[in-house]
Every structure is written in structure tokens, then in C-alpha cells.
Motif scaffolding. Structure first.
Motif, PDB file in Angstrom:
ATOM      1  N   ARG A 223      38.605  50.940  38.263  1.00 10.12           N
ATOM      2  CA  ARG A 223      39.544  50.855  37.139  1.00 10.12           C
ATOM      3  C   ARG A 223      39.407  49.478  36.482  1.00 10.12           C
ATOM      4  O   ARG A 223      38.767  48.586  37.030  1.00 10.12           O
ATOM      5  N   THR A 224      40.065  49.299  35.364  1.00  8.78           N
ATOM      6  CA  THR A 224      40.033  47.997  34.696  1.00  8.78           C
ATOM      7  C   THR A 224      41.388  47.678  34.078  1.00  8.78           C
ATOM      8  O   THR A 224      42.144  48.597  33.746  1.00  8.78           O
ATOM      9  N   MET A 225      41.679  46.380  33.929  1.00  7.68           N
ATOM     10  CA  MET A 225      42.871  45.979  33.173  1.00  7.68           C
ATOM     11  C   MET A 225      42.523  45.771  31.699  1.00  7.68           C
ATOM     12  O   MET A 225      43.385  45.417  30.893  1.00  7.68           O
ATOM     13  N   SER A 226      41.252  45.985  31.333  1.00  6.38           N
ATOM     14  CA  SER A 226      40.808  45.660  29.968  1.00  6.38           C
ATOM     15  C   SER A 226      41.311  46.633  28.915  1.00  6.38           C
ATOM     16  O   SER A 226      41.358  46.286  27.738  1.00  6.38           O
ATOM     17  N   LYS A 227      41.642  47.851  29.287  1.00  4.98           N
ATOM     18  CA  LYS A 227      41.918  48.886  28.280  1.00  4.98           C
ATOM     19  C   LYS A 227      43.420  49.100  28.146  1.00  4.98           C
ATOM     20  O   LYS A 227      44.063  48.466  27.324  1.00  4.98           O
ATOM     21  N   ALA A 228      43.988  49.966  28.994  1.00  6.98           N
ATOM     22  CA  ALA A 228      45.407  50.270  28.866  1.00  6.98           C
ATOM     23  C   ALA A 228      46.269  49.023  29.035  1.00  6.98           C
ATOM     24  O   ALA A 228      47.310  48.873  28.389  1.00  6.98           O
ATOM     25  N   PHE A 229      45.855  48.090  29.911  1.00  6.92           N
ATOM     26  CA  PHE A 229      46.655  46.900  30.211  1.00  6.92           C
ATOM     27  C   PHE A 229      46.549  45.793  29.164  1.00  6.92           C
ATOM     28  O   PHE A 229      47.199  44.745  29.303  1.00  6.92           O
ATOM     29  N   ALA A 230      45.710  45.980  28.144  1.00  8.73           N
ATOM     30  CA  ALA A 230      45.575  44.981  27.072  1.00  8.73           C
ATOM     31  C   ALA A 230      45.180  43.618  27.632  1.00  8.73           C
ATOM     32  O   ALA A 230      45.727  42.588  27.237  1.00  8.73           O
ATOM     33  N   PHE A 231      44.215  43.593  28.561  1.00 12.80           N
ATOM     34  CA  PHE A 231      43.914  42.355  29.268  1.00 12.80           C
ATOM     35  C   PHE A 231      42.412  42.068  29.264  1.00 12.80           C
ATOM     36  O   PHE A 231      41.899  41.402  30.174  1.00 12.80           O
ATOM     37  N   ALA A 232      41.714  42.556  28.230  1.00 10.94           N
ATOM     38  CA  ALA A 232      40.246  42.461  28.221  1.00 10.94           C
ATOM     39  C   ALA A 232      39.763  41.014  28.338  1.00 10.94           C
ATOM     40  O   ALA A 232      38.782  40.725  29.025  1.00 10.94           O
ATOM     41  N   GLY A 233      40.474  40.098  27.660  1.00  9.37           N
ATOM     42  CA  GLY A 233      40.037  38.701  27.654  1.00  9.37           C
ATOM     43  C   GLY A 233      40.225  38.009  28.996  1.00  9.37           C
ATOM     44  O   GLY A 233      39.604  36.981  29.258  1.00  9.37           O
ATOM     45  N   ALA A 234      41.086  38.556  29.853  1.00 10.68           N
ATOM     46  CA  ALA A 234      41.333  37.924  31.161  1.00 10.68           C
ATOM     47  C   ALA A 234      40.242  38.278  32.167  1.00 10.68           C
ATOM     48  O   ALA A 234      40.084  37.579  33.164  1.00 10.68           O
ATOM     49  N   ARG A 235      39.513  39.359  31.933  1.00  7.74           N
ATOM     50  CA  ARG A 235      38.412  39.823  32.784  1.00  7.74           C
ATOM     51  C   ARG A 235      38.883  40.181  34.191  1.00  7.74           C
ATOM     52  O   ARG A 235      38.672  39.440  35.153  1.00  7.74           O
ATOM     53  N   VAL A 236      39.519  41.324  34.307  1.00  5.23           N
ATOM     54  CA  VAL A 236      39.969  41.787  35.621  1.00  5.23           C
ATOM     55  C   VAL A 236      39.706  43.290  35.771  1.00  5.23           C
ATOM     56  O   VAL A 236      40.237  44.101  35.008  1.00  5.23           O
ATOM     57  N   GLY A 237      38.861  43.628  36.740  1.00  7.14           N
ATOM     58  CA  GLY A 237      38.635  45.027  37.100  1.00  7.14           C
ATOM     59  C   GLY A 237      38.862  45.186  38.587  1.00  7.14           C
ATOM     60  O   GLY A 237      38.924  44.198  39.328  1.00  7.14           O
ATOM     61  N   TYR A 238      39.004  46.424  39.064  1.00  5.27           N
ATOM     62  CA  TYR A 238      39.307  46.627  40.473  1.00  5.27           C
ATOM     63  C   TYR A 238      38.841  48.005  40.901  1.00  5.27           C
ATOM     64  O   TYR A 238      38.446  48.830  40.059  1.00  5.27           O
ATOM     65  N   LEU A 239      38.850  48.253  42.201  1.00  8.18           N
ATOM     66  CA  LEU A 239      38.471  49.578  42.699  1.00  8.18           C
ATOM     67  C   LEU A 239      39.246  49.888  43.965  1.00  8.18           C
ATOM     68  O   LEU A 239      39.817  48.990  44.606  1.00  8.18           O
ATOM     69  N   ALA A 240      39.229  51.166  44.307  1.00  9.52           N
ATOM     70  CA  ALA A 240      39.783  51.627  45.582  1.00  9.52           C
ATOM     71  C   ALA A 240      38.699  52.398  46.313  1.00  9.52           C
ATOM     72  O   ALA A 240      37.949  53.167  45.693  1.00  9.52           O
ATOM     73  N   ALA A 241      38.597  52.168  47.619  1.00 15.29           N
ATOM     74  CA  ALA A 241      37.581  52.833  48.440  1.00 15.29           C
ATOM     75  C   ALA A 241      37.942  52.644  49.907  1.00 15.29           C
ATOM     76  O   ALA A 241      38.940  51.978  50.239  1.00 15.29           O
ATOM     77  N   ASP A 242      37.109  53.177  50.774  1.00 15.02           N
ATOM     78  CA  ASP A 242      37.292  53.008  52.211  1.00 15.02           C
ATOM     79  C   ASP A 242      37.180  51.515  52.584  1.00 15.02           C
ATOM     80  O   ASP A 242      36.348  50.805  52.000  1.00 15.02           O
ATOM     81  N   PRO A 243      37.972  51.027  53.549  1.00 14.24           N
ATOM     82  CA  PRO A 243      37.882  49.602  53.918  1.00 14.24           C
ATOM     83  C   PRO A 243      36.465  49.170  54.316  1.00 14.24           C
ATOM     84  O   PRO A 243      36.072  48.023  54.077  1.00 14.24           O
ATOM     85  N   ALA A 244      35.667  50.067  54.899  1.00 14.77           N
ATOM     86  CA  ALA A 244      34.296  49.703  55.293  1.00 14.77           C
ATOM     87  C   ALA A 244      33.459  49.399  54.048  1.00 14.77           C
ATOM     88  O   ALA A 244      32.624  48.482  54.047  1.00 14.77           O
ATOM     89  N   LEU A 245      33.689  50.171  52.993  1.00 18.57           N
ATOM     90  CA  LEU A 245      32.946  49.927  51.756  1.00 18.57           C
ATOM     91  C   LEU A 245      33.339  48.573  51.148  1.00 18.57           C
ATOM     92  O   LEU A 245      32.510  47.823  50.637  1.00 18.57           O
ATOM     93  N   ILE A 246      34.623  48.253  51.257  1.00 17.94           N
ATOM     94  CA  ILE A 246      35.090  46.953  50.761  1.00 17.94           C
ATOM     95  C   ILE A 246      34.378  45.830  51.538  1.00 17.94           C
ATOM     96  O   ILE A 246      33.970  44.820  50.958  1.00 17.94           O
TER      97      ILE A 246
END
Ligand SMILES: Cc1ncc(COP(=O)(O)O)c(C=O)c1O
Length: 364
Positions: A223-246
Motif C-alpha cells: 500500500r502507499t500513503m501517496s494516493k488516498a492519504f495525500a502524502f506523496a511528497g512525504a514518501r511513505v509506502g508499506y506492506l503486510a506479509a508473513d513475519p518471515a518475509l519481513i
């Protein structure tokens, strides 16, 4: 510094990067910029003030390296996403582009491949090649909506190490049903990334691929904060997955990759999630207005669950793009024949685009 500068060809560049083109959406200072799917609504003032206070507090300790594990921010994302997720299932980086790069660094690289159904987000091949891996392009039918059977058979043939499923898809806006994701996951032993950069613009009752995570340790939802969150200039993206993948991503990230200021800003913005997301309905309204109006003008609007519209029936996209540019409106020629893409802006920006398009014409 004087002297003649070298040419790229004169440098000992990696052979696999020779002839490649960098990401290059034009950044032109036009009054109406609707070309890179930003949220064109500014962050509300009271939220901006709170974010500034948080940054100011973080600045007091900026002589120290930040929390390398960005613990508070991961907790914030787990809370925001829900679905019983905990912080050990969350990762973040400077935009979802960097999140995707981390996945490719860990699971692609030289001798490996990544796959996506074209047309799709233009950064996937670039990020893939940047790690030394090979990009494999799958195909979509004319309406861009791929079926589970077709998707699974293409992935089974290609046997990629990483699969990108852009849901909904950029640049077409096309939704992807969860059965497609399930079928692709079954068809590969590789990592399956579902890029939900635009998920918040989908109909409210739609299920996220987050619901598919339990029991699927090779599945990643970004996911990203750049679109719906109106935060494109701050540069923040994230993901969810299994802890081993993290844990795999920890092997490739730079230490302290998320600055203390970024962590503070993003955590503060997340505390105001409902306000930050307050403009989503308004944007969806403008998006649907664009679809209806371009249809009335004689173009075809593709189904979209995003904050943009891909429309076809354009005789000469380059000429239409130029004509809109001359009227101060910047949209995107994504290279799909007879198509152009436009981001839903504020009501005024959207009106400016629609009026300019009506004056230009060019419907086939
Ligand atoms: C499908 C998709 N994924 C990821 C991104 C990257 O977003 P960011 O790096 O700003 O989080 C974009 C940006 O346009 C996108 O369209």
C-alpha cells in the motif's frame, strides 16, 4: 566546475542497464497537473499543524540515528489496516516504490525473473532490472480484465520468482478479483505481490487481498500513503506479509532507511487517518464525473476503481496531450494506442480538464 562532461556511454555502466530509460513522467509547472495520480487536495491545516509538531519533537533527537525498526510506525500501519495484523507483519519504506524494491532485492536479482500483466505500472520492469533480474511481460485481454484461468496459466508458463498483481491496475484502473490472486498464488512457488496502491478508491464493501494473507507465506500486500492519504511528497509506502518475509527484507534495506522525520510525519498522519482520507469520496465523485463526461464527448472510459480514468477513442494521443498542455492541463500519455490517462482532481481542476478536452475534441 568547468570542462566537458562525460557521456553515459563512456562510463563503465552495467551492461544490462545500457540503453535503459529512467522513469520520466514530465514534471511541468502547469496550473492543472493531473498526470501522476496524486491526491490534488492539500493536507487539512489542523492535521498539518499536528504533523509539524511531531516533526519538531523528532528534530530534538535528530543527532541520533532513528529507530531502525520504526516500531511505532509499524504499529500505526497494523492498526490502520486492521484484519488482525500485528506489527511483525508490517514493513515500510520511502514510498511503495522502495518497498517493492526491497522485495525484488530479496527475491529477484541476477538470474531470476519478475512478471506482470501488461499494461501495468511502469516502475515494475525498471525496479526489476535495477536488481539485475529479467522482466517478463504477460498479457491482458482488450478490456484489461484478466480471468483467473488465463492469469494462472500465464504465470505457470513463465515460472517467475516474483509476480506483480496491480489491484486495481495502473494505468488502466481495472479491478482484480480475489479469485485471480488465489489462482496465481497456486500457480507459482514464487512471491506474489498484490499492489493495492489505489485500494482506498475501490467500492467500500470490496475485500482487500489482506484477507488472503493467513496461510499464504509468499503473499505480500503493498500500500502507499501517496494516493488516498495525500502524502506523496512525504514518501511513505508499506506492506503486510508473513513475519518471515519481513525478515527477508531486513537483509536488503539500508540501515535507518526511514528517517526520524519521515517516521514522525507518517505516524502523525496515521493518527488522523479519517481526516486524511476525507477527500476520497470527493475524488471518487470527480473520477466518475470524468468517466461520464468523456463518454458523452464520444470517448470510451474504462472501468476504474482508482483515482484516475483511462479513456480510449483518441485519434492522436500525442496531439491531444499537446493541445491540453497548451491550455495548462497536464495529463498522461501512457503509450497505449488511442488512449490517455487523467487523474481526478479537485472539482475546479476536473472542470478545467473536461472543458479543455471538450474544446480539443479528437474523438475517433
Ligand atoms: C500501482 C502503483 N504502485 C506504486 C506506486 C508508487 O507509489 P509511491 O512510491 O509514491 O508509494 C504507484 C505510483 O504511482 C503506483 O501507481
Amino acid at each position: 566546475m568547468g570542462g566537458v562532461s562525460a557521456r553515459l556511454e563512456d562510463l563503465p555502466l552495467r551492461a544490462d542497464l545500457r540503453g535503459q530509460k529512467p522513469y520520466g513522467a514530465p514534471q511541468a509547472p502547469l496550473p492543472v497537473a493531473l498526470n501522476v495520480n496524486e491526491n490534488t487536495h492539500p493536507v487539512p491545516q489542523d492535521v498539518a499543524d499536528d504533523i509539524l509538531d511531531s516533526i519538531a519533537r523528532a528534530l530534538r533527537d535528530v543527532n541520533r540515528y532513528p529507530d531502525r525498526e520504526f516500531t511505532a510506525l509499524r504499529e500505526g500501519f497494523a492498526d490502520y489496516l486492521g484484519h488482525g495484523l500485528t506489527r511483525d507483519q508490517i514493513w515500510a519504506a520511502n514510498g511503495s516504490n522502495e518497498v517493492l524494491q526491497h522485495i525484488l532485492q530479496a527475491f529477484a536479482g541476477p538470474g531470476r525473473t519478475a512478471f506482470g500483466f501488461a499494461p501495468t505500472y511502469s516502475m515494475y520492469p525498471l525496479l526489476t532490472r535495477g536488481t539485475g533480474a529479467r522482466w517478463i511481460s504477460g498479457t491482458r485481454p482488450d478490456d484489461f480484465a484478466i480471468s483467473a484461468m488465463d492469469a494462472a496459466s500465464q504465470v505457470a508458463d513463465a515460472q517467475p520468482d516474483v509476480v506483480f498483481l496491480c489491484s486495481p491496475n495502473n494505468p488502466t484502473g481495472t479491478p482484480m478479483r480475489l479469485d485471480v490472486i488465489e489462482a496465481v498464488y497456486e500457480a507459482t512457488q514464487g512471491i506474489v505481490i498484490v499492489d493495492e496502491a489505489y485500494f482506498e478508491f475501490a467500492p467500500r464493501d470490496e475485500r482487500s487481498a489482506l484477507t488472503l494473507l493467513p496461510g499464504r507465506e509468499r503473499l505480500v500486500v503493498s500500500r502507499t500513503m501517496s494516493k488516498a492519504f495525500a502524502f506523496a511528497g512525504a514518501r511513505v509506502g508499506y506492506l503486510a506479509a508473513d513475519p518471515a518475509l519481513i525478515d527477508a527484507l531486513r537483509l536488503v534495506r539500508l540501515p535507518y532507511h526511514l528517517s526520524a522525520l519521515t517516521q514522525a510525519a507518517a505516524s502523525a498522519a496515521l493518527r488522523h487517518a479519517p481526516t486524511m482520507l476525507g477527500m476520497v469520496d470527493e475524488i471518487v465523485g470527480q473520477r466518475d464525473r470524468i468517466s461520464a463526461t468523456v463518454e458523452a464527448l464520444g470517448f470510451t472510459a474504462h472501468e476504474t476503481w482508482t483515482n484516475f480514468v483511462l479513456f480510449g477513442g483518441v485519434d492522436d494521443p500525442a496531439a491531444t496531450w499537446d493541445a491540453l498542455y497548451d491550455q495548462g492541463v497536464l495529463i498522461r500519455d501512457v503509450g497505449i494506442p488511442h488512449h490517455l490517462r487523467v487523474t481526478a482532481g479537485t472539482e475546479d481542476e476536473t472542470t478545467a480538464f473536461l472543458d479543455a478536452l471538450a474544446s480539443v475534441g479528437s474523438a475517433a
